[in-house]
Design a protein around this motif. Sequence first.
Motif, PDB file in Angstrom:
ATOM      1  N   SER A  31       0.897  -1.346   0.180  1.00 51.14           N
ATOM      2  CA  SER A  31       0.018   0.003   0.115  1.00 51.14           C
ATOM      3  C   SER A  31       0.864   1.105  -0.129  1.00 51.14           C
ATOM      4  N   ILE A  32       1.896   1.269  -1.011  1.00 53.40           N
ATOM      5  CA  ILE A  32       2.696   2.347  -0.976  1.00 53.40           C
ATOM      6  C   ILE A  32       2.280   3.096  -2.285  1.00 53.40           C
ATOM      7  N   GLU A  33       2.119   4.364  -1.998  1.00 53.57           N
ATOM      8  CA  GLU A  33       1.786   5.434  -3.486  1.00 53.57           C
ATOM      9  C   GLU A  33       2.896   5.733  -3.978  1.00 53.57           C
ATOM     10  N   LYS A  34       2.779   6.183  -5.267  1.00 52.52           N
ATOM     11  CA  LYS A  34       3.868   6.462  -6.211  1.00 52.52           C
ATOM     12  C   LYS A  34       4.312   7.613  -5.681  1.00 52.52           C
ATOM     13  N   LYS A  35       3.770   8.601  -5.075  1.00 52.63           N
ATOM     14  CA  LYS A  35       4.505   9.710  -4.484  1.00 52.63           C
ATOM     15  C   LYS A  35       5.551   9.534  -3.460  1.00 52.63           C
ATOM     16  N   ASP A  36       5.626   8.267  -2.831  1.00 52.57           N
ATOM     17  CA  ASP A  36       6.395   7.804  -1.824  1.00 52.57           C
ATOM     18  C   ASP A  36       7.452   6.865  -2.244  1.00 52.57           C
ATOM     19  N   THR A  37       7.841   7.055  -3.713  1.00 52.58           N
ATOM     20  CA  THR A  37       8.706   6.015  -4.252  1.00 52.58           C
ATOM     21  C   THR A  37       9.693   7.000  -5.034  1.00 52.58           C
ATOM     22  N   PHE A  38      10.933   6.509  -4.849  1.00 54.03           N
ATOM     23  CA  PHE A  38      12.326   7.187  -5.116  1.00 54.03           C
ATOM     24  C   PHE A  38      13.015   6.261  -5.957  1.00 54.03           C
ATOM     25  N   PHE A  39      13.648   6.617  -7.158  1.00 54.54           N
ATOM     26  CA  PHE A  39      14.662   6.053  -7.794  1.00 54.54           C
ATOM     27  C   PHE A  39      15.892   6.743  -8.223  1.00 54.54           C
ATOM     28  N   VAL A  40      16.921   5.902  -8.338  1.00 53.24           N
ATOM     29  CA  VAL A  40      18.225   6.450  -8.885  1.00 53.24           C
ATOM     30  C   VAL A  40      18.797   5.358  -9.923  1.00 53.24           C
ATOM     31  N   PRO A  41      19.450   5.599 -10.971  1.00 52.15           N
ATOM     32  CA  PRO A  41      19.706   4.659 -11.917  1.00 52.15           C
ATOM     33  C   PRO A  41      20.962   4.063 -11.522  1.00 52.15           C
ATOM     34  N   GLY A  42      21.116   2.848 -11.883  1.00 58.66           N
ATOM     35  CA  GLY A  42      22.460   1.910 -11.707  1.00 58.66           C
ATOM     36  C   GLY A  42      23.141   1.893 -13.111  1.00 58.66           C
ATOM     37  N   ASN A  43      24.299   1.049 -12.844  1.00 54.35           N
ATOM     38  CA  ASN A  43      24.897   1.103 -14.356  1.00 54.35           C
ATOM     39  C   ASN A  43      24.598   0.231 -15.350  1.00 54.35           C
ATOM     40  N   HIS A  44      23.575  -0.657 -14.799  1.00 58.57           N
ATOM     41  CA  HIS A  44      23.050  -1.496 -16.039  1.00 58.57           C
ATOM     42  C   HIS A  44      21.720  -0.772 -16.634  1.00 58.57           C
ATOM     43  N   ASP A  45      21.529   0.614 -16.356  1.00 56.86           N
ATOM     44  CA  ASP A  45      20.520   1.550 -16.630  1.00 56.86           C
ATOM     45  C   ASP A  45      21.039   2.294 -17.759  1.00 56.86           C
ATOM     46  N   VAL A  46      22.294   2.288 -18.094  1.00 56.33           N
ATOM     47  CA  VAL A  46      22.917   3.211 -19.080  1.00 56.33           C
ATOM     48  C   VAL A  46      22.788   2.497 -20.581  1.00 56.33           C
ATOM     49  N   ASN A  47      22.600   3.570 -21.402  1.00 52.24           N
ATOM     50  CA  ASN A  47      22.619   3.117 -22.856  1.00 52.24           C
ATOM     51  C   ASN A  47      23.825   3.760 -23.455  1.00 52.24           C
ATOM     52  N   GLN A  48      24.424   3.034 -24.296  1.00 50.31           N
ATOM     53  CA  GLN A  48      25.642   3.411 -25.394  1.00 50.31           C
ATOM     54  C   GLN A  48      25.124   4.424 -26.008  1.00 50.31           C
ATOM     55  N   TYR A  49      26.143   5.352 -26.562  1.00 51.70           N
ATOM     56  CA  TYR A  49      25.722   6.286 -27.732  1.00 51.70           C
ATOM     57  C   TYR A  49      27.262   6.533 -28.189  1.00 51.70           C
ATOM     58  N   LYS A  50      27.241   7.291 -29.419  1.00 50.86           N
ATOM     59  CA  LYS A  50      28.699   7.176 -30.025  1.00 50.86           C
ATOM     60  C   LYS A  50      29.542   8.106 -29.183  1.00 50.86           C
ATOM     61  N   SER A  51      30.650   7.918 -29.125  1.00 48.10           N
ATOM     62  CA  SER A  51      31.742   8.466 -28.542  1.00 48.10           C
ATOM     63  C   SER A  51      31.719   8.297 -27.132  1.00 48.10           C
ATOM     64  N   ARG A  52      30.685   7.847 -26.412  1.00 49.32           N
ATOM     65  CA  ARG A  52      30.635   7.517 -24.931  1.00 49.32           C
ATOM     66  C   ARG A  52      31.815   6.996 -24.269  1.00 49.32           C
ATOM     67  N   MET A  53      32.405   5.877 -24.868  1.00 51.94           N
ATOM     68  CA  MET A  53      33.683   5.126 -24.414  1.00 51.94           C
ATOM     69  C   MET A  53      34.693   6.243 -24.361  1.00 51.94           C
ATOM     70  N   GLU A  54      34.926   7.120 -25.501  1.00 52.17           N
ATOM     71  CA  GLU A  54      36.157   8.086 -25.528  1.00 52.17           C
ATOM     72  C   GLU A  54      35.852   8.961 -24.495  1.00 52.17           C
ATOM     73  N   HIS A  55      34.808   9.645 -24.309  1.00 56.35           N
ATOM     74  CA  HIS A  55      34.529  10.480 -23.131  1.00 56.35           C
ATOM     75  C   HIS A  55      34.820   9.933 -21.755  1.00 56.35           C
ATOM     76  N   ILE A  56      34.411   8.621 -21.639  1.00 57.54           N
ATOM     77  CA  ILE A  56      34.697   8.124 -20.316  1.00 57.54           C
ATOM     78  C   ILE A  56      36.053   7.866 -20.247  1.00 57.54           C
ATOM     79  N   ASN A  57      36.790   7.482 -20.881  1.00 60.88           N
ATOM     80  CA  ASN A  57      38.436   7.140 -21.186  1.00 60.88           C
ATOM     81  C   ASN A  57      39.046   8.641 -20.750  1.00 60.88           C
TER      82      ASN A  57
END
Length: 168
Positions: A31-57
């Motif tokens: 019986s939890i309402e959505k207003k009482d729900t909180f998220f932060v992303p994790g490492n498996h939630d990341v998408n790849q995009y062009k040049s991402r690995m170069e930026h990270i390096n």
Amino acid sequence: LVATGDFRHIKYTTDFQLAKNFLELLLSAFSIEKKDTFFVPGNHDVNQYKSRMEHINDICLHTNDNYNIYSNYMLCKGFGDYDAFVRGFYGDSNITDMRILEPSGVHCIKWNDLINILFVNTALISDGENHEQIIDITSLSKCKIDFSSPTIMIGHHGIDSLYDSHAE
């Protein structure tokens, strides 16, 4: 309810629908309402995009001598699917705060006028390599925090997983 990421699994190519279904079952069971729900992303939630690995390096090479180097790159581009998942989850609620506006960002929300919840994305440079993580220090410094109330900070990775310059 606080959930700290890995809402999908890249290796097994799962999508966010399984997490959404599970979270909605949890909300119903407790019986939890959505207003009482909180998220932060994790490492498996990341998408790849062009040049991402170069930026990270580049970030990893220079974070100890320039803690703000990440600001040269739009790392938030890697969280488009995660942001859509969170917005979809809250879609039928009256949530209009930063949870909807910038789901993968850094922000502070005052919950029920009792406690500040400070959200930090620690998965900005998650790439499967064995290096420390970063947080968006610039955004963190701009958070409006009510210091008359207690504050809790949530992230997917612990402070011991951050580069020293970011942990400090």
